[in-house]
Design a protein around this motif. Sequence first.
Motif, PDB file in Angstrom:
ATOM      1  N   LEU A 149       0.825  -1.204   0.000  1.00  0.00           N
ATOM      2  CA  LEU A 149       0.000   0.000   0.000  1.00  0.00           C
ATOM      3  C   LEU A 149       0.863   1.259   0.000  1.00  0.00           C
ATOM      4  O   LEU A 149       0.539   2.250  -0.668  1.00  0.00           O
ATOM      5  N   VAL A 150       1.967   1.221   0.750  1.00  0.00           N
ATOM      6  CA  VAL A 150       2.879   2.369   0.767  1.00  0.00           C
ATOM      7  C   VAL A 150       3.479   2.588  -0.619  1.00  0.00           C
ATOM      8  O   VAL A 150       3.581   3.723  -1.106  1.00  0.00           O
ATOM      9  N   GLU A 151       3.902   1.497  -1.267  1.00  0.00           N
ATOM     10  CA  GLU A 151       4.485   1.611  -2.605  1.00  0.00           C
ATOM     11  C   GLU A 151       3.467   2.125  -3.614  1.00  0.00           C
ATOM     12  O   GLU A 151       3.794   2.957  -4.482  1.00  0.00           O
ATOM     13  N   LEU A 152       2.227   1.641  -3.509  1.00  0.00           N
ATOM     14  CA  LEU A 152       1.195   2.111  -4.428  1.00  0.00           C
ATOM     15  C   LEU A 152       0.901   3.600  -4.216  1.00  0.00           C
ATOM     16  O   LEU A 152       0.701   4.350  -5.186  1.00  0.00           O
ATOM     17  N   ALA A 153       0.876   4.020  -2.954  1.00  0.00           N
ATOM     18  CA  ALA A 153       0.636   5.441  -2.680  1.00  0.00           C
ATOM     19  C   ALA A 153       1.771   6.306  -3.222  1.00  0.00           C
ATOM     20  O   ALA A 153       1.530   7.375  -3.804  1.00  0.00           O
ATOM     21  N   GLU A 154       2.996   5.838  -3.049  1.00  0.00           N
ATOM     22  CA  GLU A 154       4.142   6.589  -3.563  1.00  0.00           C
ATOM     23  C   GLU A 154       4.127   6.633  -5.083  1.00  0.00           C
ATOM     24  O   GLU A 154       4.432   7.676  -5.692  1.00  0.00           O
ATOM     25  N   GLN A 155       3.751   5.522  -5.705  1.00  0.00           N
ATOM     26  CA  GLN A 155       3.665   5.494  -7.163  1.00  0.00           C
ATOM     27  C   GLN A 155       2.585   6.448  -7.660  1.00  0.00           C
ATOM     28  O   GLN A 155       2.752   7.127  -8.685  1.00  0.00           O
ATOM     29  N   ALA A 156       1.468   6.490  -6.915  1.00  0.00           N
ATOM     30  CA  ALA A 156       0.390   7.416  -7.301  1.00  0.00           C
ATOM     31  C   ALA A 156       0.864   8.858  -7.205  1.00  0.00           C
ATOM     32  O   ALA A 156       0.558   9.684  -8.079  1.00  0.00           O
ATOM     33  N   ARG A 157       1.622   9.183  -6.150  1.00  0.00           N
ATOM     34  CA  ARG A 157       2.149  10.544  -6.025  1.00  0.00           C
ATOM     35  C   ARG A 157       3.127  10.862  -7.155  1.00  0.00           C
ATOM     36  O   ARG A 157       3.120  11.966  -7.706  1.00  0.00           O
ATOM     37  N   THR A 158       3.974   9.880  -7.492  1.00  0.00           N
ATOM     38  CA  THR A 158       4.928  10.083  -8.577  1.00  0.00           C
ATOM     39  C   THR A 158       4.211  10.292  -9.905  1.00  0.00           C
ATOM     40  O   THR A 158       4.565  11.184 -10.690  1.00  0.00           O
ATOM     41  N   ASP A 159       3.195   9.483 -10.162  1.00  0.00           N
ATOM     42  CA  ASP A 159       2.433   9.616 -11.414  1.00  0.00           C
ATOM     43  C   ASP A 159       1.739  10.976 -11.490  1.00  0.00           C
ATOM     44  O   ASP A 159       1.686  11.591 -12.559  1.00  0.00           O
ATOM     45  N   GLU A 160       1.212  11.424 -10.353  1.00  0.00           N
ATOM     46  CA  GLU A 160       0.518  12.711 -10.358  1.00  0.00           C
ATOM     47  C   GLU A 160       1.496  13.859 -10.595  1.00  0.00           C
ATOM     48  O   GLU A 160       1.201  14.800 -11.338  1.00  0.00           O
ATOM     49  N   ARG A 161       2.684  13.781  -9.953  1.00  0.00           N
ATOM     50  CA  ARG A 161       3.688  14.817 -10.196  1.00  0.00           C
ATOM     51  C   ARG A 161       4.111  14.831 -11.660  1.00  0.00           C
ATOM     52  O   ARG A 161       4.298  15.901 -12.256  1.00  0.00           O
ATOM     53  N   LEU A 162       4.272  13.650 -12.234  1.00  0.00           N
ATOM     54  CA  LEU A 162       4.653  13.554 -13.646  1.00  0.00           C
ATOM     55  C   LEU A 162       3.565  14.118 -14.544  1.00  0.00           C
ATOM     56  O   LEU A 162       3.841  14.836 -15.510  1.00  0.00           O
ATOM     57  N   ARG A 163       2.318  13.784 -14.240  1.00  0.00           N
ATOM     58  CA  ARG A 163       1.211  14.299 -15.037  1.00  0.00           C
ATOM     59  C   ARG A 163       1.158  15.822 -14.984  1.00  0.00           C
ATOM     60  O   ARG A 163       1.007  16.498 -16.020  1.00  0.00           O
ATOM     61  N   LEU A 164       1.306  16.380 -13.779  1.00  0.00           N
ATOM     62  CA  LEU A 164       1.268  17.834 -13.651  1.00  0.00           C
ATOM     63  C   LEU A 164       2.435  18.484 -14.375  1.00  0.00           C
ATOM     64  O   LEU A 164       2.289  19.551 -14.984  1.00  0.00           O
ATOM     65  N   ALA A 165       3.618  17.848 -14.310  1.00  0.00           N
ATOM     66  CA  ALA A 165       4.780  18.394 -15.012  1.00  0.00           C
ATOM     67  C   ALA A 165       4.532  18.427 -16.504  1.00  0.00           C
ATOM     68  O   ALA A 165       4.859  19.406 -17.192  1.00  0.00           O
ATOM     69  N   ARG A 166       3.930  17.370 -17.042  1.00  0.00           N
ATOM     70  CA  ARG A 166       3.673  17.337 -18.471  1.00  0.00           C
ATOM     71  C   ARG A 166       2.579  18.320 -18.872  1.00  0.00           C
ATOM     72  O   ARG A 166       2.637  18.942 -19.940  1.00  0.00           O
ATOM     73  N   GLU A 167       1.561  18.453 -18.000  1.00  0.00           N
ATOM     74  CA  GLU A 167       0.524  19.435 -18.282  1.00  0.00           C
ATOM     75  C   GLU A 167       1.117  20.842 -18.299  1.00  0.00           C
ATOM     76  O   GLU A 167       0.806  21.657 -19.177  1.00  0.00           O
ATOM     77  N   MET A 168       1.978  21.137 -17.333  1.00  0.00           N
ATOM     78  CA  MET A 168       2.610  22.451 -17.294  1.00  0.00           C
ATOM     79  C   MET A 168       3.496  22.655 -18.525  1.00  0.00           C
ATOM     80  O   MET A 168       3.569  23.753 -19.082  1.00  0.00           O
ATOM     81  N   HIS A 169       4.192  21.583 -18.926  1.00  0.00           N
ATOM     82  CA  HIS A 169       5.013  21.682 -20.139  1.00  0.00           C
ATOM     83  C   HIS A 169       4.151  22.038 -21.338  1.00  0.00           C
ATOM     84  O   HIS A 169       4.506  22.908 -22.148  1.00  0.00           O
ATOM     85  N   ASP A 170       3.003  21.379 -21.475  1.00  0.00           N
ATOM     86  CA  ASP A 170       2.144  21.644 -22.621  1.00  0.00           C
ATOM     87  C   ASP A 170       1.663  23.090 -22.624  1.00  0.00           C
ATOM     88  O   ASP A 170       1.661  23.760 -23.668  1.00  0.00           O
ATOM     89  N   VAL A 171       1.242  23.576 -21.449  1.00  0.00           N
ATOM     90  CA  VAL A 171       0.723  24.937 -21.367  1.00  0.00           C
ATOM     91  C   VAL A 171       1.826  25.954 -21.651  1.00  0.00           C
ATOM     92  O   VAL A 171       1.663  26.876 -22.459  1.00  0.00           O
TER      93      VAL A 171
END
Length: 383
Positions: A149-171
Amino acid sequence: MVSARQRRLRAYAVDVAVVVAVAGAGATREIIDPNLATKHLAAPTWVYAAAQVLAALLLLRRRTNPEAVALGVAGLSLFAPAAAVFFAPYAVAAYGRHRWRAGLTIAVLLGCWAVGAHAWSIDDPVSAPALILGSAVLGLYLRARRNLLVELAEQARTDERLRLAREMHDVVAHRVNLMVLQAGALRVSTTDPRVRSAAEELRATGCRALTELREVIGVLPGGTGGPDSAGSADSAGSADSAGSAGVDAGGRLDALVAESRSVGLPVRLDVTGDPSLAAGTVRRTLHRLVQESLTNVRKHAPGSDTTVAVSYAADGVRASVRNAAPPDPPDADLVGSGTGLGLLGLRHRIEMIGGTLAAEPTSEGGFAVQATLPVLGPTGRDR
């Protein structure tokens, strides 16, 4: 949201309940069935009951010092086989820091219990050791589950940070791309050498900024090998651009077309149907589709006649962005500044909400991007 203090209080309450139950069960057994004939030491019944309570009290530290607790219970079990012996292995397996030490501690605990209980002379020498080992197995299972569960939560945080970084890159890339094209147009149209020099410097600086953005995205996990890692279709659309939230789809598409026209790209917008038929996620995805397509036209086919066509209907939304063959060669610096993942990420995003995307050159030398989107998003009629 449960705070850390609340979690600690809850865990302590559970430990206290376990101690009370174990102490009560152990002391009651000693009082009801003292069986002094099997004891190593002759002592009053209350002494054995007190030993049971003491062993149970050690369980209060089972989360922080599980090995010490287990060894304490093992020592007391030599004198009076403690009911706490069935809970200590779980604590060692679930909270112990070293696997080899946990295994050794459980073996010592089991041996001490066998000696204290005269396991060689009782009618059923198997059930109690099986419960002790079962307690350890349960602890191992819950430890593995907690770690997962800890690993899944950390992976979710990493994925969200990556998604936001890419969204910011696009904008940001979209805006800087416009700036570069405007600077290039100014450089060509002006007759003032100083303005021309400043425009060229601005254009070059913008191209470097786009290249650096690409490099930043490239070092992120998965930044060079796949599409946008959106956590969900809804969340992916929530950060499209600072000004996109709460604006109707037609208005946003008009703004995108106006931006492209302002840098010399002849764009025609053709919208049919009612935009309100489409859910919020679909409209945001459509906005992203047109934005990415027009950005690519400005980079790879500057000055080419372009048509953006969108049709809203009850059975779906159809959109296309088509451009003719470019009249002029593209800016090499601008072309080389992208990540090369825009359409790939866009395809992934469209497929997540149940749509399809096709992007290919046309027979006339231009390029066409066509998409079919559902009317409703993956979670229903979200707004």
